[in-house]
Design an enzyme around this catalytic site. Sequence first.
Site, PDB file in Angstrom:
ATOM      1  N   ASP A 320       0.470  -1.478  -0.386  1.00 42.00           N
ATOM      2  CA  ASP A 320       0.105   0.325   0.175  1.00 42.00           C
ATOM      3  C   ASP A 320       0.819   1.031  -0.095  1.00 42.00           C
ATOM      4  O   ASP A 320       2.255   1.300   0.279  1.00 42.00           O
ATOM      5  CB  ASP A 320      -0.527  -0.324   1.262  1.00 42.00           C
TER       6      ASP A 320
HETATM    7  C1  NOJ Z   1      -3.555   3.601   0.150  1.00 45.46           C
HETATM    8  C2  NOJ Z   1      -5.085   2.846   0.065  1.00 45.46           C
HETATM    9  O1  NOJ Z   1      -5.209   2.096   1.625  1.00 45.46           O
HETATM   10  C3  NOJ Z   1      -5.555   2.161  -0.577  1.00 45.46           C
HETATM   11  O2  NOJ Z   1      -5.781   1.620  -1.393  1.00 45.46           O
HETATM   12  C4  NOJ Z   1      -5.222   2.276  -2.129  1.00 45.46           C
HETATM   13  O3  NOJ Z   1      -4.923   1.580  -2.751  1.00 45.46           O
HETATM   14  C5  NOJ Z   1      -3.456   3.148  -2.340  1.00 45.46           C
HETATM   15  N1  NOJ Z   1      -3.243   4.272  -1.646  1.00 45.46           N
HETATM   16  C6  NOJ Z   1      -3.889   3.863  -3.571  1.00 45.46           C
HETATM   17  O4  NOJ Z   1      -4.169   5.136  -4.024  1.00 45.46           O
END
Ligand code: NOJ
Length: 794
Positions: A320
Site C-alpha cells: 500500500d
Molecule cells: C491507500 C489505500 O489504502 C489503498 O486502498 C489505495 O489503493 C492506495 N492508497 C493507492 O491510492
Amino acid sequence: MNRWSSLVSGSLKWQPLRSSKFRAAFLALGLVVFLAAPLTVPSQPRPGAVSPAKQAATARLSNEQVNQKVSSLLKRMTLEEKIGQLVQIGGFSFGPKAPKPADLLRKGVGGSVLWIDDTARINRLQHVAVDESRLHIPVLFGLDVIHGYHTIFPIPLAMAASWDPALVVQAQTVAAREASAEGIQWTFAPMVDIARDPRWGRIVEGAGEDPFLGAAMARAQVRGFQGAYIGSPGHILACAKHFAGYGGADGGRDYDSVYIPEERLWNVYLPPFHAAEEAGVGSFMSAYMDLNDVPATGNRFLLQDVLRRTWHFQGFVVSDAFAVRSLVTHGFARDPKDAAFRAFTAGVNMDMASETYLQYLPELVKQGRITTAQIDAAVRPILAMKIRLGLFEHPYVDEARAAEILKSPGDVKLARRAAQRTMVLLRNENQLLPLKKSIRSIAVIGPLADSARDTNGSWVVEGKAKKAVTVLQGIRNKLGPQVHVEYAKGPEIRRWIPSMFDSMQGRKRKPPQTPEEAQKAIDTAIDAVRHADVTVAVLGELGNMSGEAASRSSLELPGRQEQLLEAAVATGKPVVLVLINGRPLNLAWASQHVPAILEAWYPGMEGGNAVADILFGDANPGGKLPIDWPRGVGQVPVYYAHNLTQMPDTAPGFKSRYWDGLSSPLYPFGYGLSYTKFAVTHLVLDRNEVKIGEKLGVSVDVQNIGHVAGDEVVQLYIHQRAGSASRPERQLKGFERITLAPGEKKTVHFTLGRNELSFWSPQDKKWVEEPENFDVWVGEDSTAKLHGTFKVIP
Ligand code: NOJ
C-alpha cells in the site's frame, strides 16, 4: 518534520500534475511493534484443484512463452534497471526536490506510475519509458478505479447488497473499459476486506461481513476488471487488497492494529482473497496495519506461507502507499533500509511510492544481504504481467477516443439498474411505498437531498466521474412540473475533524452553522413538510465521512439530522427516510417511528433517478443487507455467524446478553423488504446422508404471492452441530437472486459439497470436512425458518 507530517500540517505544497484533476494521494500512517510468533501454516491447502478461472486468466500466452520473454529481458537488464521495475512512482511529486517521474523513467526507474488520470500525460510518460529508456520497457499505469470511472456505480458495499454477481461483473467491465480507454491499465481493486465493525470507514469499499458473499463479490469483480484472461481487450489488471485483515482494526479505527486468531483468519478473513486468487487476479496489495503484531507489509506468513506456498499465487504484490517506509513508523523496522529489506524479503515485489526500494535495494544487494536471484524472482511476475497485458505491443492510448468517452454520457442504463438493484427497503409500514405519482405536492428535505458529490460517494476520480443525479433531481424528473416539489436542505452536516482528502476533492471548509442558523434551517424544512402531501427526508453521511481515514466512534446520524427527522414525523405527515451513506447508522428511533425507510447507500451517478423509480413503484426493491445492522454502537461487532455458546439466545428463559438491550441486530444480515411477498416452501434434500467429499442437492420452491413482480434473494445457511471445533450458529453457503411475476413459482437449487462443508480446524490446524450432523435453512434472510437436516458420513 517528515513528508507525511508536513503534508498533514499543510506546510508542504502539492505539486500537482499539469492537467490532472485527480489529487489523490492515499497515504497512511504507520504503526508500532515487533515480531510475534508466526501463525501456523496449514499442512494442506484448502481442498479443490486449481480453479478453471485461474487457469484461464493466463491462457492468452502460455507460461513458457511468457517466461522466455521475461528471461531474455532479464539477461539484458542491469541491477538498477531490475530494481527500477520494483518501484512504483507517484505521478505527482512531494516537494520541489522530489525527482520528476519522466527523469526516473528515462533511467529505467518506475515499473509503474500511479495517481495519474490525464491521458495525454500518460502517453507522454509512456513515450519516455518506451523511447528513451535503454530497454524500452513500458510502464504500468495504476489508479484506484473502485466503483466506476466515468460511469459511477453504487459503492462496493451497495453492490454487495444486490447479491447479484452478474451485475457486479457488468459494472466492473464498464469501469475497466472506460479506464483502459483513458490509459489506466491497473486498478487497485477489488477491496475484499471483511468488515464487521461499521465504525471502520472503509466498510464502504468492501462486501460486508460475510466470507461467502465476500468471495462471490471478489470473483465477480476480478472477472469484470480483467475479463476472461489477463490482457483481454478493454480490460485492466485487478488487485486484491488489502492483504490481509485490514477490516479487523481495533475499535474500528482506521490503520489500527488487528488481532485475528488463525481460525478466524482462515475461515472468515482470507476466503475472499483466496476467491480472488482463484479467479486469477494478477496482483495483491499488502495492507497497512499490524496483523498480530507483524505489519502486513513485512509479514512473511501472509505473503509467503499463505499467498505463494499455500495458494501458489503467480502474480505480484504491491505495497500500500508508503507502507514500506512506514514499517519504521510501526516500530518494526530500524530504519528505511531495514524497512526495504523486510518488505522485500517478506514478499512485496513493488514499493508503492515510498522510494525505499529505489534508495536501498542496490546497497542491500552489494552487501550480499539480498541476492540478484531474489531480485530477479521479484521482477519476473511484474514483467510477466506487462507481457500478458500486451503492453509491449500496445503501450499507448488513443487520446481522441479517450476524449470521446469522456464526453459520452456513460452507461446510464446500467448505472440506474445497478442503483435500483442495490437499494434495500428496511421498513414499509402500511405500504406507504410505493408513493402515488398522483400526489399534488412533495417535500424533499435533508442535507443529502441535492448533493451530487455525495450521491456518487467516496472513491471517485474527480474530473472523470459523471455528475450524479441527486434524489431531488430524480424526483423532479419522475414527477414533472405538474407536482410541486419543495426542497429544503435542513441543517448542515460536517466532519468535526476534517478529512485529509477534502482539498483533493475540492471540498471547501466553511465556518460552521450557528445553533440559530441550524434551527432556522430545521424550521424551514419543517414548514415544507407541513405544506406537502408527503415528505422524503434524505439523510445520512457526506461522502467524506466514509472511506479511508473516515472511521467514526458513533453511528448516530451526524449533526442535527435526527432532530430534523423527529420534527418531520411529529407533524403527523407521512415521511419516507432515504439514507445516503456507506455504513449502518443508528436507526433505533427511526425504525419505530418513520413509516418507510429505504437504504440507498451512495448510489452513484444515476442514484437520484433510481431512488425515484423505487419510491414511485417503477422499480421494486430487492437488495438485501450484506451486514447485520446494529441497534446501536454498543452492539458492535454484531454478526449473524457467531457461535452458539453455552447459553444460546434461544435457551429457555434467556433473553439477551445485555441487560439493557437486545443482542440481536436491528435488521439481520440478508434482510430486505419488497413491494410483493414471497413464500419459500418445500425444502427438499436429495439425500439425508452424504459421504465426505460428495455432493448434496438442496432445493426449495419460491413463489411470488403478491400483486407485483419482484426479486427475492433466496439464501441457504448451514450449521455443523458438533466437531473438532464449535461452528457458527449459521453460515451462508448459497444464494440466488431471482425475479418472479405475480403468482409465479420457481424451484431454486443449491449444491453443498466439500467447499461448503469444510472449515479450517483450529485443533487440527488444517481444512477438514467432518462426519457430523448438519442443519440447513433456506429462506429470505439469515433468520430463515425453513429447516432440514443431513449427515456427513465417513
Ligand atoms: C491507500 C489505500 O489504502 C489503498 O486502498 C489505495 O489503493 C492506495 N492508497 C493507492 O491510492
